[in-house]
Every structure is written in structure tokens, then in C-alpha cells.
Design a protein around this motif. Structure first.
Motif, mmCIF file in Angstrom:
data_model
loop_
_atom_site.group_PDB
_atom_site.id
_atom_site.type_symbol
_atom_site.label_atom_id
_atom_site.label_comp_id
_atom_site.label_asym_id
_atom_site.label_seq_id
_atom_site.Cartn_x
_atom_site.Cartn_y
_atom_site.Cartn_z
ATOM 1 N N PHE A 217 7.473 25.403 36.664
ATOM 2 C CA PHE A 217 8.539 24.874 35.819
ATOM 3 C C PHE A 217 8.522 23.354 35.712
ATOM 4 C CE2 PHE A 217 10.194 29.061 36.973
ATOM 5 C CZ PHE A 217 10.538 29.540 35.716
ATOM 6 N N ALA A 218 8.093 22.666 36.764
ATOM 7 C CA ALA A 218 8.061 21.203 36.721
ATOM 8 C C ALA A 218 6.734 20.681 36.198
ATOM 9 C CB ALA A 218 8.332 20.627 38.108
ATOM 10 N N GLY A 219 5.679 21.501 36.284
ATOM 11 C CA GLY A 219 4.372 21.064 35.818
ATOM 12 C C GLY A 219 3.648 20.188 36.814
ATOM 13 N N ARG A 220 4.139 20.140 38.040
ATOM 14 C CA ARG A 220 3.472 19.354 39.078
ATOM 15 C C ARG A 220 3.825 19.937 40.439
ATOM 16 N NH1 ARG A 220 6.931 13.672 39.692
ATOM 17 N NH2 ARG A 220 7.898 14.313 41.655
ATOM 18 N N ALA A 221 3.126 19.465 41.483
ATOM 19 C CA ALA A 221 3.365 19.953 42.836
ATOM 20 C C ALA A 221 4.615 19.297 43.428
ATOM 21 C CB ALA A 221 2.152 19.670 43.728
ATOM 22 N N PRO A 222 5.354 20.022 44.270
ATOM 23 C CA PRO A 222 6.545 19.424 44.878
ATOM 24 C C PRO A 222 6.216 18.405 45.961
ATOM 25 C CG PRO A 222 6.238 21.646 45.698
ATOM 26 C CD PRO A 222 5.212 21.442 44.623
ATOM 27 N N PHE A 223 5.072 18.569 46.621
ATOM 28 C CA PHE A 223 4.683 17.683 47.717
ATOM 29 C C PHE A 223 3.290 17.121 47.428
ATOM 30 C CE2 PHE A 223 7.191 21.243 49.444
ATOM 31 C CZ PHE A 223 8.337 20.538 49.812
ATOM 32 N N ALA A 224 3.088 15.881 47.804
ATOM 33 C CA ALA A 224 1.804 15.239 47.530
ATOM 34 C C ALA A 224 1.451 14.298 48.675
ATOM 35 C CB ALA A 224 1.863 14.469 46.212
ATOM 36 N N GLY A 225 0.167 14.032 48.813
ATOM 37 C CA GLY A 225 -0.313 13.096 49.827
ATOM 38 C C GLY A 225 -1.768 12.787 49.584
ATOM 39 N N SER A 226 -2.164 11.557 49.898
ATOM 40 C CA SER A 226 -3.554 11.147 49.684
ATOM 41 C C SER A 226 -4.491 11.734 50.721
ATOM 42 C CB SER A 226 -3.648 9.620 49.695
ATOM 43 O OG SER A 226 -3.153 9.096 50.928
ATOM 44 N N SER A 227 -3.936 12.276 51.784
ATOM 45 C CA SER A 227 -4.744 12.904 52.835
ATOM 46 C C SER A 227 -3.978 14.101 53.358
ATOM 47 C CB SER A 227 -4.999 11.919 53.976
ATOM 48 O OG SER A 227 -3.781 11.582 54.624
ATOM 49 N N ALA A 228 -4.670 14.920 54.153
ATOM 50 C CA ALA A 228 -4.007 16.084 54.742
ATOM 51 C C ALA A 228 -2.826 15.654 55.597
ATOM 52 C CB ALA A 228 -5.006 16.893 55.563
ATOM 53 N N ALA A 229 -2.996 14.560 56.338
ATOM 54 C CA ALA A 229 -1.915 14.074 57.200
ATOM 55 C C ALA A 229 -0.717 13.642 56.367
ATOM 56 C CB ALA A 229 -2.406 12.925 58.064
ATOM 57 N N ASN A 230 -0.984 12.912 55.258
ATOM 58 C CA ASN A 230 0.118 12.469 54.407
ATOM 59 C C ASN A 230 0.813 13.650 53.723
ATOM 60 O OD1 ASN A 230 -0.311 9.794 55.039
ATOM 61 N ND2 ASN A 230 -1.615 9.396 53.252
ATOM 62 N N LEU A 231 0.030 14.646 53.357
ATOM 63 C CA LEU A 231 0.615 15.829 52.733
ATOM 64 C C LEU A 231 1.524 16.558 53.724
ATOM 65 C CD1 LEU A 231 0.882 17.794 50.386
ATOM 66 C CD2 LEU A 231 -1.245 18.901 51.142
ATOM 67 N N MET A 232 1.093 16.642 54.966
ATOM 68 C CA MET A 232 1.920 17.283 55.992
ATOM 69 C C MET A 232 3.226 16.524 56.190
ATOM 70 S SD MET A 232 -0.962 18.380 58.814
ATOM 71 C CE MET A 232 0.248 19.061 59.940
ATOM 72 N N VAL A 233 3.152 15.213 56.184
ATOM 73 C CA VAL A 233 4.362 14.395 56.323
ATOM 74 C C VAL A 233 5.311 14.662 55.164
ATOM 75 C CG1 VAL A 233 5.256 12.037 56.288
ATOM 76 C CG2 VAL A 233 3.264 12.593 57.696
ATOM 77 N N SER A 234 4.773 14.791 53.963
ATOM 78 C CA SER A 234 5.596 15.058 52.788
ATOM 79 C C SER A 234 6.276 16.416 52.898
ATOM 80 C CB SER A 234 4.735 15.000 51.521
ATOM 81 O OG SER A 234 5.489 15.311 50.373
ATOM 82 N N ILE A 235 5.541 17.423 53.333
ATOM 83 C CA ILE A 235 6.121 18.766 53.467
ATOM 84 C C ILE A 235 7.189 18.790 54.553
ATOM 85 C CG2 ILE A 235 5.625 21.155 54.137
ATOM 86 C CD1 ILE A 235 2.831 20.766 52.880
ATOM 87 N N MET A 236 6.923 18.124 55.664
ATOM 88 C CA MET A 236 7.840 18.153 56.796
ATOM 89 C C MET A 236 9.088 17.324 56.556
ATOM 90 S SD MET A 236 6.519 20.131 59.082
ATOM 91 C CE MET A 236 7.502 19.673 60.502
#
Length: 882
Positions: A217-236
Motif C-alpha cells: 500500500f505504501a510502495g516502499r519498505a517500512p524499515f531500511a538500513g544501509s547494512s544488516a546491522a542498521n536494518l536490525m536497529v530500524s526494526i528494533m
């Protein structure tokens, strides 16, 4: 190593490679026996020697084979050929949802359809005991027949999260699904609990589903990060922007739903895929009419494109009222958002009614602490308060739609919608519904117990009896009357006060002859649409073919609408249908009733008592504060569970029938409760350990509730309902002596509790018009002291008798009490506030409280569903020829 085309795996001939799943390579193949093309998934050669991975691969086969659902990929066979393990599945022609998303944002109507189908498939998996754990667009195929959920390679049995690792046998223990230390799943779609603890349950899949919905519905991901670690921080830690802020045309309800699926705390998340499915279906129904006029309809809320219906009503006049809706009215669905309510809709009363022509809606709502009537019409999209209707409940329309009747402060009233003062009609001390005929007669249920129906002129006068209660089998109430179009016959509910839907009946009475007959068993709160009798039964509406001239039914009842708010105790349903065939109802979702058990100290600091949200009611701490009794279910029809607080161990007790208001005996060894196990509810006592059967303590037909036991264990205080004096307080000696009335008055006297020395009685009374807390000597002498000022309910003594606690609104209050040399009560003080249900209990030392924390997100935006042309849907459901 790839499998060459033409290779035979048993009876299957490999045709070509078509891709790779999360747990293997996938080929199309021909089934040489059945001459059909299938898909074969093969365990990759480089991991075929790993027994853990192989076991996981085969588990996918077992998981899928246990499920049969149109939106889950079917499994046909499983085999092993020359050290190659494979499963044979349905071959799905199409593309993955991931591939479709690469081409751009998905149109809203298609995304809603995909979401409903995915949630439905996920619900089926969860009900089958399977958690997916790797739900993502790449595991969802889009085919001509709809979506298909794939790749259960990371699935696990849902019951695993309930296994005690110390107590489980080897066969019970969960098999390892990943390499040691690895977290199963795909990082972008993992829930916080997966990342943090490696744990997964049904709510973990809900998080992934919310992630997918967000992307569609938004056309993009809810969480983002330039690395796996940053993505985890965004999700958490990061909350994504609301879908509504990114795509303003998206319905607010849809944006809220997606946000609630993505809550960090799994306890705050939407709790079931079934609830997601129902919510999406409702949103889709509201969005089905996507023409500009329909979009204006959605924005204007109750101005719901009924102008056309209203015009038809004017043209056809009274014929439309008597003959019913035109079969040409198109079915349309949408939602009406209500403002935040001080008291949520619970189905105990008729909280709203639709006008006969379907153009107005009158609601009884409690906003900012005050209950009154409001109206919404096709001419206005806002709520307009109706003056001089304080405390009004059970509204009902006059046949011409110009007047609204209601019950308030013990009387039946009417008031003109155009304005003016209300007119008192007659006494109705505890109304259970009313209906108004074209000839100006009102048939009503004056009280909730011990009486039949009465009729009175809409201009007022002395009511006349219409029905009498039968004695064999014994009836306890006639309620929820509804005039048939002829103005002569009235449908109504026969209630036996058992809080059991199967024991309620729908009957009809002829006002001229007095002849009455039962029409349907296991039914309550009747309505009529031409050709059909509509009734409620446990969260659903049913219909049965009905000849209104002969007053006969034919065929079997059939369901016409699921997910409707109903009430087992009063037998009411929050649904109404106009003469034009428009239905309005309050949708029911389990999440509305889900609560969290928490400890709360005197400063409002919370600590969870249990990690599960359930429909908790009526908590009761044992005298030593080590165990907790709590009901699960409806307030008048619950199952009783016992929680060993220290061991976090649950067990269901009192297995016979439904039970309410469980309390402990003085020594903490027995449970005292009200049960419908023998018909009308009565009070029983039983050992808490289930070592022997329950003993009946009362033989009353007034639904007694146990409230308090004296410290010496000799006296039980109950409250019972009387047809004249409403709720009264009774004393029930536990030695088997006769019960006696303690306090009775014209109002309600509730919640009695004895002090530790047995000399003082705390209780509530609404004799002044609002519920207040009082203290009196025990046995009462007539004198009493006011504890609360400005309202109070649910009083509790501290263990030493020096304090009285009570509830008011969102708060818990305390008043300090001195009993020597004479009684004195200090001004009550607020201890803490919160989003807590009314029921609670207090620890013996008065320092901690067991509270039921409401699922506020499920109640944030109460709404009603509208279906135009619904009577046509009933006919379609019946299979009748149009």
C-alpha cells in the motif's frame, strides 16, 4: 548439482528448472501416472547430508500436507530417489508478489484482495498449528486463482512455544531448525522478538504480514538500513511512517491496521491473522464503491449515498415500509467511524437504531463520561447531540421516523427529532427493549427479570400486560420486542437467564388474540426482512424463511453475517435493519476483548502477570496472594482459570457449564462462584483442586452473584436482582442456614464487602442517581457513611480494614478509614490511572493491585459497518430465486 531434464524421480519426469525456494531447488515435472504437470522441490545436494536441514526440509512437506486451503500451495506426494529427497506440489503458473512489486505500487483494490487471501491462508496455518516464520513477498505466488502461500521450510508447530523444555519428552521437544546460533527467517521481514530472542509465534507472522501490507500500500519498505546491522536497529527501534502519511488516499482504518500489525511489542500487536482478514474485508467493503460519488460517501460517513434510497422511500411512501426493500437496490458496504468512547460498545443494550427509511441513525453513546442520544443523518456527516436525553439507552423509532423513544432513569420517554423536551410515557425500571407500531402502540420490556412484555399508548397511560412468563419450562424474561409490518404481531425473545445462547428462543405474540408461539430455538433479538426472520446467536446473525402472514418458519436457519457484537447475558445484538433493507452493525473482533493481566503498585508502576492477552474478566486473588482466579470469556458466560502466580502455571477449573464471579473461601481452599450448570445461574462452592464435586449454596431464580466472604468463613454476601427493587444485597450462611436480605432499595445495591473484623459493610448504591460507595454497620442499622464523592464502584477493603479502594473512570482511589472510637472516613485520594477494565483485586497488604489492562488500540477507533441492500444478500444466502 542440478537435475537434468528427463530425469525420473519415481513416477515423476523432470521437465525443466523453474527456480529455487528457501529450502530447495524447484522443477516442473510430469506425473506419468496421472498425466499432469507438477512442481517438485528437491533438497540441494550440498546440504543433503545435513540431517538437521533434511529434517527441516521434510517438515515443510508435513506442514503443508496438514493444511487444505485455496491460498496455500497443495502438496501431492513425498519421496526419496537415489539419496534425493523431494516433495511433489501443485504447479502454480504466475509470478511472485516480490516480482510484481518490482513493477510498481499495486492498485488498492488488488492489494486488499491479496492481503485478505494471505491473511486467510495464514489463519488456516495457525489454526492447523503451523507458524510460517519466513513470510515474505518471495514466498507468495500470484496466480489466476489468487494468491498462494509457499515455502514452509522454516515452519514450526505453533504448540512448541508452550512446551516446557524441562518436562518435555524427547518426542515433544522442538527439533532444531537452523544452525546453532542462527535466527531463521529473512532479515527484512523479521519481528523484533525474532531478532532479539530467536522466538516466534503466530504474532511473529502477523508482523511479517504487516510488513507485506505496508509494502503493497505504501510502495516502499517500512524499515531500511544501509547494512544488516542498521536494518536490525530500524526494526528494533524505529517506527515507520504511517501509510496514510505516504499515501493520503489510503483509508485511515487500513493505515491503523498496518501500524498495529507492526507494533514492536507482540502483546500490543494484532493478535490473529483472522482479525487481520476480517478488518481487511471490512475495509474492502467500505472501498468497493470506488466511483467519485462513493468516495464522497466514505468521506461524509453516515451520508452514505442513502439519498437515492430516501428518494425511493418518498416516492413509494408507506408501501415501502410495509412491503420492504426493492430488489434492485445495489449492495454497498462501508464503515462509520465513531469518536473515542468513554464506555465502549459491549452489546448489553441496543446502543443504536436505524430509522425505518434508512436515512437516520440514532446512537446512545457515552462521550466524556456522559451518556446521551446522538443522531447522524444523510444530510449531515457529524454527530448531533439530542438535548435532554441524559442516561438514555435502548433507542427506538416511531414508524414515521419523526420521534425517538428511549429508556432513562427508570422511565420510558419519547422526544421529537426536530427538537423539544422529552415526554415521559410510563415506568420502565430496567428496560430491555421497545418497539412502536403504526397505530401508535408501544410494546416494551419494562425490566430485565421476572416480567413479560407490556403495551402502552405512545401518548402515555397505564401499561397493559401483553405476555406472561411460562412456568414449565420456567421462563425468566421476555425482551427485545419487534413489531412485524402488520402492526398486530410482535416478535420477542424468551430468556431463561442462563447466559447461554442455546437456551434462548424467539417467539411471536398476536396482540388481538393473545396467542403466542415459539418460532426458533437457540435464538435471540429478532428482526424481520421480507420473507425472513433474522436473529442472533453468539457473534453471528442467522436467518430462517418466515411467512409473516401465517407466522410459520420453513427450512433450517442459515448464517448471514459473522462477526457481530452480541451479549450472552442480555441476549442483545448490536445490529439493526431498516424497512429499506439497510443493515448497520457493530463488528466483533476478539482483539476488542483481549486484556493483559498486570500487577500495578500504588504509584501506577506495572509488571505483567502473564504474557498472553485474553478476554480476562473478574480476577480474584487468593488470601495468601499466591494464586489468582480469573474468568476468560464474556462477562456473563466465562470459563474459570486458576493461575499459580509463582510457577506461572495455568489450569482450567470448574469445567461444567459457564461460571462468573469466582471468589475464594476464607481459607483459600475452595472457590465460590455462580454457574449455569443446572439452568438458571446459582451459587456453588467447590474445592479449588477439583478433588470433589461442587455443592450448591443457593436456590434462587434471581441470578445471585457471590461478592465477599467473612474472614471467619461463616457468611457469604451476594447480590441478587429483584423485579421491583433491582439489585439487592443478601447474606448466605455457609452452614446451610436460610439466606436473608441485608439491604434493599429502589436503586441498585451492589458490590458488598465485609471488613476484616466483620463489623462494617462497604457497598455501592445508585439511590442518588449515580453510583457511590458507602460504609454501613453490619448488620445494617440504617445509618451509612459516604466514601466516594463524584462517583464510585467496585469497593475493596484492605486486609487490615484501614483502607477502602474503589474505581472511578480510569482511576483507582483510596479512602482511609478509622473504626474506633467511632467510624470516620477520610476524603478519597487518587492512587493511579490507566486503561484498565473495571474489574480488579487488591493484595492483602494493599500495596499491589491485579488489573486488567485494556487493548486500547483495538478500541481507539470504534466503528459501525453499513450494508445497503443487505436484505437482498439474505435472499442470495438462502438460495432463493431472485
Amino acid at each position: 548439482m542440478p537435475i537434468a531434464n528427463g530425469t525420473r524421480l519415481g513416477p515423476y519426469e523432470v521437465i525443466r528448472s523453474i527456480g529455487a525456494g528457501g529450502m530447495g531447488e524447484v522443477y516442473s515435472a510430469r506425473d506419468t501416472r496421472l498425466h499432469r504437470e507438477v512442481a517438485i522441490k528437491i533438497l540441494p545436494e550440498h546440504v543433503s547430508g545435513d540431517e538437521v536441514v533434511r529434517a527441516r526440509f521434510l517438515r515443510e512437506a508435513r506442514a503443508i500436507s496438514a493444511l487444505s486451503h485455496p491460498h496455500i500451495c497443495s502438496i501431492f506426494d513425498i519421496g526419496r530417489e537415489a539419496d534425493v529427497d523431494f516433495i511433489v506440489m501443485e504447479l502454480i503458473e504466475g509470478e511472485t508478489l516480490s516480482d510484481r512489486m518490482l513493477r510498481g505500487r499495486i492498485p488498492q483494490d488488488a492489494a486488499l484482495q491479496y492481503g485478505i487471501e494471505i491473511a486467510d491462508a495464514l489463519d488456516a496455518a495457525h489454526r492447523g498449528g503451523i507458524i510460517h516464520r519466513d513470510l515474505k513477498p518471495g514466498n507468495i505466488m500470484l496466480s489466476k486463482s489468487g494468491t498462494k502461500l509457499l515455502d514452509f521450510g522454516l515452519a514450526k508447530p505453533a504448540a512448541i512455544r508452550q512446551v516446557d523444555p524441562e518436562a518435555a519428552t524427547a518426542a515433544d521437544r522442538p527439533e532444531p531448525l537452523t544452525e546453532e546460533g542462527a535466527v531463521p527467517g529473512t532479515l527484512e521481514f523479521m519481528a523484533p522478538e525474532q531478532l532479539e530472542q530467536g522466538k516466534a509465534d503466530e504474532r511473529t507472522d502477523i508482523f511479517a504480514l504487516g510488513n507485506i501490507l505496508y509494502r503493497m500500500f505504501a510502495g516502499r519498505a517500512p524499515f531500511a538500513g544501509s547494512s544488516a546491522a542498521n536494518l536490525m536497529v530500524s526494526i528494533m527501534g524505529g517506527d515507520p511512517a504511517s501509510v496514510k502519511s505516504l499515501q493520503p488516499e489510503i483509508p485511515s482504518a487500513l493505515s491503523r491496521l498496518i501500524s498495529d500489525c507492526l507494533r514492536k511489542d507482540s502483546r500490543e500487536r494484532v493478535q490473529s491473522a483472522h482479525d487481520v482478514k476480517l478488518a481487511l474485508e471490512t475495509i474492502r467493503a467500505s472501498s468497493d464503491e470506488n466511483a467519485p460519488a462513493a468516495r464522497r460517501t466514505s468521506r461524509r460517513a453516515l451520508a452514505w449515498a442513502l439519498l437515492a434510497v430516501a428518494a425511493t422511500a418518498v416516492a413509494l411512501g408507506i408501501a415501502l415500509v410495509r412491503r420492504g426493500p426493492s430488489t434492485s437496490v445495489a449492495v454497498q458496504r462501508f464503515m462509520i467511524d465513531l469518536p473515542p468512547l468513554a464506555a465502549p460498545l459491549d452489546g448489553g443494550y441496543h446502543d443504536f437504531v436505524i430509522s425505518p427509511d434508512g436515512t437516520k441513525l440514532v446512537l446512545s453513546l457515552q462521550l466524556a463520561g456522559n451518556r446521551q442520544l446522538y443522531v447522524r443523518s444523510a444530510e449531515r456527516s457529524d454527530l448531533v447531540g439530542i438535548p435532554n436525553t441524559a442516561n438514555a439507552v435502548n433507542p427506538f423509532f416511531s414508524p414515521d421516523g419523526h420521534w425517538i423513544g428511549f429508556a432513562a432513569d427508570g422511565k420510558l420517554h419519547k422526544i421529537a427529532l426536530e427538537g423539544g423536551s422529552p415526554v415521559a410515557i410510563c415506568d420502565a425500571p430496567r428496560s430491555r427493549g421497545a418497539t412502536w407500531s403504526p397505530e401508535g402502540t408501544i410494546v416494551f420490556a419494562p425490566t430485565s427479570y421476572g416480567e413479560g412484555l407490556f403495551r402502552v399508548s405512545a401518548d402515555g397511560g397505564q401499561p397493559e400486560r401483553v405476555t406472561s412468563l411460562a412456568m414449565n419450562p420456567k421462563e425468566h424474561s421476555h425482551r427485545w420486542p419487534y413489531f412485524l409490518p402488520d402492526g398486530r404481531h410482535v416478535l420477542f425473545t424468551i430468556d431463561d437467564w442462563s447466559a447461554d445462547y442455546t437456551r434462548k428462543k424467539v417467539a411471536v405474540i398476536d396482540l388481538k388474540t393473545g396467542e403466542r408461539k415459539t418460532l426458533v430455538d437457540s435464538a435471540t433479538d429478532p428482526r424481520f426482512v421480507p420473507g425472513y426472520l433474522i436473529f442472533a446467536r453468539s457473534r453471528s446473525l442467522f436467518a430462517i424463511a418466515f411467512d409473516a402472514d401465517r407466522l410459520t418458519t420453513s427450512g433450517l436457519p442459515f448464517p448471514v453475517l459473522d462477526g457481530v457484537m452480541t451479549h450472552a447475558g442480555t441476549g442483545s445484538a448490536l445490529a439493526d435493519v431498516s424497512r429499506t433493507g439497510t443493515l448497520i452493525y457493530a463488528p466483533y473482533a476478539a482483539s476488542i476483548e483481549e486484556r493483559e493481566l498486570v500487577w500495578v503498585d500504588r504509584h501506577g508502576n506495572m509488571q505483567p502477570l502473564s504474557n498472553d492477552r485474553r478476554a480476562y474478566v473478574m480476577p480474584a486473588l487468593s488470601p495468601d496472594n499466591t494464586k489468582l482466579l480469573v474468568g476468560v470469556g464474556e462477562s456473563r458466560a466465562a470459563d474459570v482459570w486458576l493461575l499459580d502466580i509463582g510457577a506461572s502455571s495455568w489450569s482450567r477449573i470448574l469445567l461444567e457449564g459457564k461460571s462468573i464471579w469466582p471468589i475464594w473461601s476464607a481459607d483459600g481452599r475452595q472457590v465460590i462462584f455462580t454457574s449455569n450448570r443446572a439452568g438458571p445461574p446459582n451459587v456453588y462452592i467447590a474445592p479449588a483442586d477439583g478433588s470433589s464435586t461442587a455443592r450448591r449454596l443457593t436456590s434462587s431464580d434471581r441470578w445471585p452473584f457471590p461478592r465477599s466472604v467473612s474472614k471467619d468463613g461463616r457468611v457469604l454476601l451476594t447480590e441478587e436482582q429483584d423485579s421491583v427493587t433491582n439489585y439487592d444485597i443478601w447474606s448466605v450462611p455457609l452452614d446451610g442456614s436460610l439466606a436473608k436480605q441485608v439491604i434493599a432499595g429502589p436503586g441498585n445495591e451492589n458490590d458488598p464487602g465485609l471488613s476484616s473484623d466483620g463489623r462494617w459493610l462497604v457497598y455501592t448504591s445508585n439511590e442518588t442517581g449515580s453510583s457511590e460507595v458507602y460504609v454501613a454497620q453490619y448488620p445494617p442499622t440504617g445509618r451509612k457513611w459516604l466514601v466516594s464523592q463524584g462517583g464510585g464502584t467496585r469497593p475493596r477493603w484492605s486486609g487490615d480494614g484501614s483502607e477502602i479502594f474503589f474505581r472511578r473512570g480510569r482511576g483507582v482511589f483510596v479512602a482511609r478509614v478509622k473504626t474506633s472510637p467511632e467510624l470516620s472516613v477520610a476524603k478519597a485520594e487518587l492512587l493511579f490511572e490507566g486503561d484498565f477494565a473495571l474489574d480488579y483485586d487488591v493484595s492483602e497488604d494493599g500495596k499491589r493491585f491485579v488489573m486488567l489492562r485494556e487493548n486500547t488500540r483495538a478500541r481507539e477507533a470504534p466503528s459501525l459497518a453499513v450494508i445497503l441492500g443487505w436484505s437482498g444478500e439474505v435472499r442470495k444466502r438462502s438460495g432463493a430465486t431472485q
